[in-house]
Write a protein that holds these residues in place. Structure first.
Motif, PDB file in Angstrom:
ATOM      1  N   ALA A 190     -16.202  54.423  47.106  1.00 53.52           N
ATOM      2  CA  ALA A 190     -15.100  54.345  48.066  1.00 53.52           C
ATOM      3  C   ALA A 190     -15.501  54.969  49.394  1.00 53.52           C
ATOM      4  O   ALA A 190     -15.140  54.468  50.468  1.00 53.52           O
ATOM      5  CB  ALA A 190     -13.867  55.045  47.502  1.00 53.52           C
ATOM      6  N   ALA A 191     -16.259  56.065  49.337  1.00 49.76           N
ATOM      7  CA  ALA A 191     -16.708  56.720  50.559  1.00 49.76           C
ATOM      8  C   ALA A 191     -17.733  55.863  51.297  1.00 49.76           C
ATOM      9  O   ALA A 191     -17.655  55.689  52.521  1.00 49.76           O
ATOM     10  CB  ALA A 191     -17.307  58.081  50.222  1.00 49.76           C
ATOM     11  N   ILE A 192     -18.693  55.322  50.575  1.00 47.15           N
ATOM     12  CA  ILE A 192     -19.742  54.511  51.198  1.00 47.15           C
ATOM     13  C   ILE A 192     -19.147  53.274  51.864  1.00 47.15           C
ATOM     14  O   ILE A 192     -19.497  52.915  52.998  1.00 47.15           O
ATOM     15  CB  ILE A 192     -20.802  54.117  50.161  1.00 47.15           C
ATOM     16  CG1 ILE A 192     -21.554  55.362  49.671  1.00 47.15           C
ATOM     17  CG2 ILE A 192     -21.778  53.094  50.742  1.00 47.15           C
ATOM     18  CD1 ILE A 192     -22.509  55.087  48.522  1.00 47.15           C
ATOM     19  N   ASP A 193     -18.211  52.611  51.165  1.00 44.12           N
ATOM     20  CA  ASP A 193     -17.610  51.377  51.684  1.00 44.12           C
ATOM     21  C   ASP A 193     -16.412  51.630  52.596  1.00 44.12           C
ATOM     22  O   ASP A 193     -15.850  50.682  53.148  1.00 44.12           O
ATOM     23  CB  ASP A 193     -17.153  50.489  50.518  1.00 44.12           C
ATOM     24  CG  ASP A 193     -18.308  50.027  49.647  1.00 44.12           C
ATOM     25  OD1 ASP A 193     -19.453  50.072  50.133  1.00 44.12           O
ATOM     26  OD2 ASP A 193     -18.065  49.639  48.489  1.00 44.12           O
ATOM     27  N   TYR A 194     -16.026  52.902  52.751  1.00 47.14           N
ATOM     28  CA  TYR A 194     -14.823  53.269  53.507  1.00 47.14           C
ATOM     29  C   TYR A 194     -13.626  52.432  53.039  1.00 47.14           C
ATOM     30  O   TYR A 194     -12.874  51.849  53.814  1.00 47.14           O
ATOM     31  CB  TYR A 194     -15.037  53.072  55.006  1.00 47.14           C
ATOM     32  CG  TYR A 194     -14.061  53.866  55.847  1.00 47.14           C
ATOM     33  CD1 TYR A 194     -14.249  55.215  56.067  1.00 47.14           C
ATOM     34  CD2 TYR A 194     -12.946  53.238  56.398  1.00 47.14           C
ATOM     35  CE1 TYR A 194     -13.343  55.944  56.824  1.00 47.14           C
ATOM     36  CE2 TYR A 194     -12.033  53.956  57.156  1.00 47.14           C
ATOM     37  CZ  TYR A 194     -12.236  55.310  57.358  1.00 47.14           C
ATOM     38  OH  TYR A 194     -11.333  56.025  58.103  1.00 47.14           O
ATOM     39  N   ASP A 195     -13.450  52.394  51.734  1.00 42.95           N
ATOM     40  CA  ASP A 195     -12.412  51.562  51.123  1.00 42.95           C
ATOM     41  C   ASP A 195     -11.738  52.342  49.999  1.00 42.95           C
ATOM     42  O   ASP A 195     -12.302  52.488  48.915  1.00 42.95           O
ATOM     43  CB  ASP A 195     -13.034  50.277  50.569  1.00 42.95           C
ATOM     44  CG  ASP A 195     -11.993  49.343  49.953  1.00 42.95           C
ATOM     45  OD1 ASP A 195     -10.788  49.643  50.058  1.00 42.95           O
ATOM     46  OD2 ASP A 195     -12.400  48.310  49.375  1.00 42.95           O
ATOM     47  N   PRO A 196     -10.522  52.847  50.232  1.00 44.12           N
ATOM     48  CA  PRO A 196      -9.841  53.628  49.190  1.00 44.12           C
ATOM     49  C   PRO A 196      -9.533  52.823  47.935  1.00 44.12           C
ATOM     50  O   PRO A 196      -9.326  53.397  46.863  1.00 44.12           O
ATOM     51  CB  PRO A 196      -8.545  54.089  49.874  1.00 44.12           C
ATOM     52  CG  PRO A 196      -8.343  53.143  51.004  1.00 44.12           C
ATOM     53  CD  PRO A 196      -9.715  52.754  51.466  1.00 44.12           C
ATOM     54  N   GLU A 197      -9.524  51.498  48.046  1.00 42.06           N
ATOM     55  CA  GLU A 197      -9.266  50.671  46.865  1.00 42.06           C
ATOM     56  C   GLU A 197     -10.398  50.752  45.854  1.00 42.06           C
ATOM     57  O   GLU A 197     -10.226  50.377  44.684  1.00 42.06           O
ATOM     58  CB  GLU A 197      -9.060  49.205  47.280  1.00 42.06           C
ATOM     59  CG  GLU A 197      -7.818  48.965  48.129  1.00 42.06           C
ATOM     60  CD  GLU A 197      -6.548  49.330  47.380  1.00 42.06           C
ATOM     61  OE1 GLU A 197      -6.434  48.982  46.191  1.00 42.06           O
ATOM     62  OE2 GLU A 197      -5.673  49.969  47.991  1.00 42.06           O
ATOM     63  N   GLY A 255     -17.172  61.480  49.639  1.00 43.58           N
ATOM     64  CA  GLY A 255     -18.456  61.330  48.966  1.00 43.58           C
ATOM     65  C   GLY A 255     -18.886  62.608  48.271  1.00 43.58           C
ATOM     66  O   GLY A 255     -19.380  62.574  47.138  1.00 43.58           O
ATOM     67  N   ALA A 256     -18.691  63.744  48.936  1.00 39.06           N
ATOM     68  CA  ALA A 256     -19.071  65.024  48.335  1.00 39.06           C
ATOM     69  C   ALA A 256     -18.214  65.329  47.115  1.00 39.06           C
ATOM     70  O   ALA A 256     -18.711  65.806  46.091  1.00 39.06           O
ATOM     71  CB  ALA A 256     -18.933  66.147  49.363  1.00 39.06           C
ATOM     72  N   ALA A 257     -16.910  65.034  47.224  1.00 34.95           N
ATOM     73  CA  ALA A 257     -16.018  65.262  46.083  1.00 34.95           C
ATOM     74  C   ALA A 257     -16.412  64.379  44.906  1.00 34.95           C
ATOM     75  O   ALA A 257     -16.451  64.824  43.750  1.00 34.95           O
ATOM     76  CB  ALA A 257     -14.570  65.006  46.484  1.00 34.95           C
ATOM     77  N   ARG A 293       3.881  58.366  39.091  1.00 30.11           N
ATOM     78  CA  ARG A 293       2.962  57.352  39.570  1.00 30.11           C
ATOM     79  C   ARG A 293       1.708  57.360  38.716  1.00 30.11           C
ATOM     80  O   ARG A 293       1.304  58.397  38.203  1.00 30.11           O
ATOM     81  CB  ARG A 293       2.595  57.625  41.028  1.00 30.11           C
ATOM     82  CG  ARG A 293       3.747  57.489  41.999  1.00 30.11           C
ATOM     83  CD  ARG A 293       3.250  57.606  43.422  1.00 30.11           C
ATOM     84  NE  ARG A 293       2.511  58.831  43.643  1.00 30.11           N
ATOM     85  CZ  ARG A 293       1.692  59.043  44.661  1.00 30.11           C
ATOM     86  NH1 ARG A 293       1.474  58.083  45.543  1.00 30.11           N
ATOM     87  NH2 ARG A 293       1.058  60.199  44.809  1.00 30.11           N
ATOM     88  N   SER A 294       1.097  56.197  38.590  1.00 28.91           N
ATOM     89  CA  SER A 294      -0.108  56.121  37.778  1.00 28.91           C
ATOM     90  C   SER A 294      -1.229  56.900  38.453  1.00 28.91           C
ATOM     91  O   SER A 294      -1.233  57.139  39.669  1.00 28.91           O
ATOM     92  CB  SER A 294      -0.526  54.662  37.592  1.00 28.91           C
ATOM     93  OG  SER A 294      -1.062  54.143  38.792  1.00 28.91           O
ATOM     94  N   SER A 295      -2.208  57.304  37.661  1.00 25.56           N
ATOM     95  CA  SER A 295      -3.359  58.024  38.199  1.00 25.56           C
ATOM     96  C   SER A 295      -4.123  57.160  39.189  1.00 25.56           C
ATOM     97  O   SER A 295      -4.726  57.677  40.139  1.00 25.56           O
ATOM     98  CB  SER A 295      -4.280  58.447  37.051  1.00 25.56           C
ATOM     99  OG  SER A 295      -4.732  57.308  36.340  1.00 25.56           O
ATOM    100  N   ASP A 296      -4.098  55.829  39.011  1.00 27.78           N
ATOM    101  CA  ASP A 296      -4.809  54.929  39.905  1.00 27.78           C
ATOM    102  C   ASP A 296      -4.186  54.938  41.298  1.00 27.78           C
ATOM    103  O   ASP A 296      -4.896  55.027  42.306  1.00 27.78           O
ATOM    104  CB  ASP A 296      -4.802  53.512  39.333  1.00 27.78           C
ATOM    105  CG  ASP A 296      -5.347  53.450  37.921  1.00 27.78           C
ATOM    106  OD1 ASP A 296      -6.385  54.093  37.669  1.00 27.78           O
ATOM    107  OD2 ASP A 296      -4.726  52.797  37.072  1.00 27.78           O
ATOM    108  N   VAL A 329      -4.697  59.489  47.682  1.00 31.49           N
ATOM    109  CA  VAL A 329      -5.417  60.692  48.113  1.00 31.49           C
ATOM    110  C   VAL A 329      -6.698  60.313  48.838  1.00 31.49           C
ATOM    111  O   VAL A 329      -7.029  60.880  49.892  1.00 31.49           O
ATOM    112  CB  VAL A 329      -5.726  61.596  46.908  1.00 31.49           C
ATOM    113  CG1 VAL A 329      -6.676  62.721  47.311  1.00 31.49           C
ATOM    114  CG2 VAL A 329      -4.440  62.174  46.335  1.00 31.49           C
ATOM    115  N   THR A 330      -7.417  59.330  48.312  1.00 29.77           N
ATOM    116  CA  THR A 330      -8.662  58.900  48.944  1.00 29.77           C
ATOM    117  C   THR A 330      -8.402  58.348  50.340  1.00 29.77           C
ATOM    118  O   THR A 330      -9.146  58.644  51.286  1.00 29.77           O
ATOM    119  CB  THR A 330      -9.358  57.835  48.084  1.00 29.77           C
ATOM    120  OG1 THR A 330      -9.609  58.361  46.782  1.00 29.77           O
ATOM    121  CG2 THR A 330     -10.667  57.396  48.708  1.00 29.77           C
ATOM    122  N   ALA A 331      -7.339  57.558  50.490  1.00 29.67           N
ATOM    123  CA  ALA A 331      -7.006  56.992  51.805  1.00 29.67           C
ATOM    124  C   ALA A 331      -6.693  58.085  52.818  1.00 29.67           C
ATOM    125  O   ALA A 331      -7.130  58.022  53.975  1.00 29.67           O
ATOM    126  CB  ALA A 331      -5.822  56.041  51.668  1.00 29.67           C
TER     127      ALA A 331
END
Length: 279
Positions: A227-234, A163-165, A139-142, A148-150
């Motif tokens: 992504a953390a601020i917007d709560y959006d893994p995309e 956010g910390a990561a 799978r692509s890194s994207d 993982v973020t989701a």
């Protein structure tokens, strides 16, 4: 001979073995393998900058490129084993300390542990790719980054964790770039064995390559924070999307080309380390 002397001699013998020819060979093979990946990713990113976006500019794209070459399977296995050697070297540094005056400090040992785990994971992914049918699938890194973020965002305090990561990756990127600009890598080199032209070549590749690598890390971390601020893994981006984002800045594809060239130079710098690094 008392028990403490026996124990001390045992530790010294184990340390000599850890720093012996096997570990040294593993370290140099690992640095060369890292150089191959960065060189290929840099070349793929350069192609994207000049309009050829047919292949991902990340580790998966680099492995697919190798798989398509003559003796591609052999090359993939050699690459995976080389990266496993890098993990072994970092493990020896965590246990016995690294070269340099502060090589035995807790900070250096902890950093060696982190690097050992990282390269063990990378080596496993490369070897899994090599063992798969027709070079395996990857799978692509994207996609991996978004998945993982989701998953982390769904955990309690997930936004804070992501956010910390992300902030940690930004700090790591700045540190990598600053260390390269200050030429701290010289502490790892056998400068006495290097000619003047070799030192100049290492400085060019080390500074430019390290700065580009740090910039990519910092950019990827920034996307994770968003992504953390917007709560959006995309919003999270892997290496490929992070590199492509440079083409959408006011400087356009020229910035991507500069960063890509820097990553390729870091690959060459890794080859130089494989030759002149003190292990």
């Amino acid at each position: 001979m008392n028990s403490s002397a026996i124990a001390r001699n045992g530790r010294l013998g184990a340390e000599r073995a850890a720093r012996g020819t096997v570990t040294e060979g593993a370290a140099r093979a690992g640095l060369a393998a890292r150089g191959v990946i960065y060189l290929l990713v840099g070349v793929l990113a350069l192609k994207i900058a000049f309009g050829d976006g047919s292949r991902q500019a990340d580790r998966g794209g680099a492995l697919a490129t190798l798989a398509g070459q003559p003796f591609g399977a052999v090359l993939l296995w050699a690459l995976g084993l080389g990266l496993a050697g890098m993990a072994v070297w970092r493990l020896s540094e965590a246990v016995f300390g690294s070269v340099g005056r502060d090589g035995r400090t807790p900070r250096k040992r902890l950093l060696a542990v982190v690097r050992c785990v990282f390269y063990a994971v990378v080596a496993y992914s490369v070897l899994t790719f090599a063992a798969g049918p027709h070079g395996g699938g990857s799978r692509s890194s994207d996609v991996q980054s978004r998945d993982v973020t989701a998953r982390v965002l769904d955990l309690p305090a997930g936004q804070w964790l992501v956010g910390a990561a992300g902030a940690g990756v930004v700090v790591a990127g700045v540190w990598i770039a600053a260390s390269a600009v200050r030429r701290e890598y010289r502490d790892q080199l056998k400068l006495g064995e290097m000619s003047l032209w070799a030192r100049r070549l290492v400085d060019v590749t080390g500074v430019a390559g390290g700065a580009a690598r740090g910039l990519v890390f910092a950019a990827a971390g920034t996307f994770a924070v968003r992504a953390a601020i917007d709560y959006d893994p995309e919003r999270a981006k892997g290496l490929d999307d992070t590199l492509r984002s440079f083409a959408h800045t006011p400087l356009g594809p020229s910035l991507l080309a500069c960063v890509a060239a820097g990553l390729a130079l870091f690959g060459l710098f890794s080859f130089a380390l494989a030759r002149w690094c003190r292990v």
